[in-house]
Design a protein around this motif. Sequence first.
Motif, PDB file in Angstrom:
ATOM      1  N   LYS A  12       0.756  -1.134   0.012  1.00 62.57           N
ATOM      2  CA  LYS A  12       0.075  -0.046  -0.061  1.00 62.57           C
ATOM      3  C   LYS A  12       0.749   1.295   0.167  1.00 62.57           C
ATOM      4  O   LYS A  12       0.599   2.208  -0.760  1.00 62.57           O
ATOM      5  N   ARG A  15       2.402   1.491  -3.486  1.00 56.65           N
ATOM      6  CA  ARG A  15       1.445   2.034  -4.492  1.00 56.65           C
ATOM      7  C   ARG A  15       1.207   3.666  -4.262  1.00 56.65           C
ATOM      8  O   ARG A  15       1.031   4.104  -5.085  1.00 56.65           O
ATOM      9  N   LYS A  16       1.059   3.856  -3.058  1.00 59.76           N
ATOM     10  CA  LYS A  16       0.594   5.515  -2.718  1.00 59.76           C
ATOM     11  C   LYS A  16       1.889   6.257  -3.301  1.00 59.76           C
ATOM     12  O   LYS A  16       1.708   7.344  -4.092  1.00 59.76           O
ATOM     13  N   GLU A  19       1.604   6.187  -7.233  1.00 58.20           N
ATOM     14  CA  GLU A  19       0.563   7.000  -7.733  1.00 58.20           C
ATOM     15  C   GLU A  19       0.849   8.336  -7.690  1.00 58.20           C
ATOM     16  O   GLU A  19       0.631   9.334  -8.677  1.00 58.20           O
ATOM     17  N   GLN A  20       1.766   8.878  -6.720  1.00 61.14           N
ATOM     18  CA  GLN A  20       2.196  10.205  -6.588  1.00 61.14           C
ATOM     19  C   GLN A  20       3.083  10.605  -7.523  1.00 61.14           C
ATOM     20  O   GLN A  20       3.460  11.896  -8.071  1.00 61.14           O
ATOM     21  N   LYS A  22       2.973   9.528 -10.739  1.00 69.20           N
ATOM     22  CA  LYS A  22       2.520   9.370 -12.155  1.00 69.20           C
ATOM     23  C   LYS A  22       2.769  10.529 -12.924  1.00 69.20           C
ATOM     24  O   LYS A  22       2.581  11.778 -12.516  1.00 69.20           O
ATOM     25  N   HIS A  29       8.873   7.127 -12.636  1.00 67.89           N
ATOM     26  CA  HIS A  29       7.232   6.747 -12.468  1.00 67.89           C
ATOM     27  C   HIS A  29       6.912   5.523 -12.284  1.00 67.89           C
ATOM     28  O   HIS A  29       5.944   5.078 -11.908  1.00 67.89           O
ATOM     29  N   SER A  30       8.069   4.406 -12.539  1.00 60.38           N
ATOM     30  CA  SER A  30       7.753   3.178 -12.523  1.00 60.38           C
ATOM     31  C   SER A  30       8.511   2.369 -11.293  1.00 60.38           C
ATOM     32  O   SER A  30       8.107   1.268 -10.802  1.00 60.38           O
ATOM     33  N   TYR A  32      10.156   1.964  -7.623  1.00 61.51           N
ATOM     34  CA  TYR A  32       9.879   2.523  -6.171  1.00 61.51           C
ATOM     35  C   TYR A  32      10.792   3.313  -5.782  1.00 61.51           C
ATOM     36  O   TYR A  32      10.674   4.474  -5.166  1.00 61.51           O
TER      37      TYR A  32
END
Length: 119
Positions: A12, A15-16, A19-20, A22, A29-30, A32
């Motif tokens: 989670k 993923r957060k 998403e930020q 993006k 962007h891909s 972590y």
Amino acid sequence: MPRVKRSVHARKKRRKVLEQAKGYWGLKHSTYRQAKEQVEHSLAYAYRDRKNRKREFRRLWILRINAAARQNGLSYNQFIAGCRKAEIGLDRKVLADLAVSDPEAFAAIAEQAKSALAS
């Protein structure tokens, strides 16, 4: 002590961040690790620039007021001092808007400021 499984929260959290991130270019962007660093920088820049935006707008308003005041025979500081003496309670944002959109109204305020300085 019971064992804690981190899988759900770890995913989670990642993923957060992704998403930020993006819309960022390249691996930012891909991936972590790169995304996390870029998002941290981006949030710092956003915080800093929210303060800078206020500063920049104030500078712009002062420039506009100065230009309009000089067209009416006053310098910026004389105009502001005259407005204070005449007890004209308009802020720089409104004065700058008047200077651009309604030069006649600004000229009337400048005349009031000029007469307040003379007396």
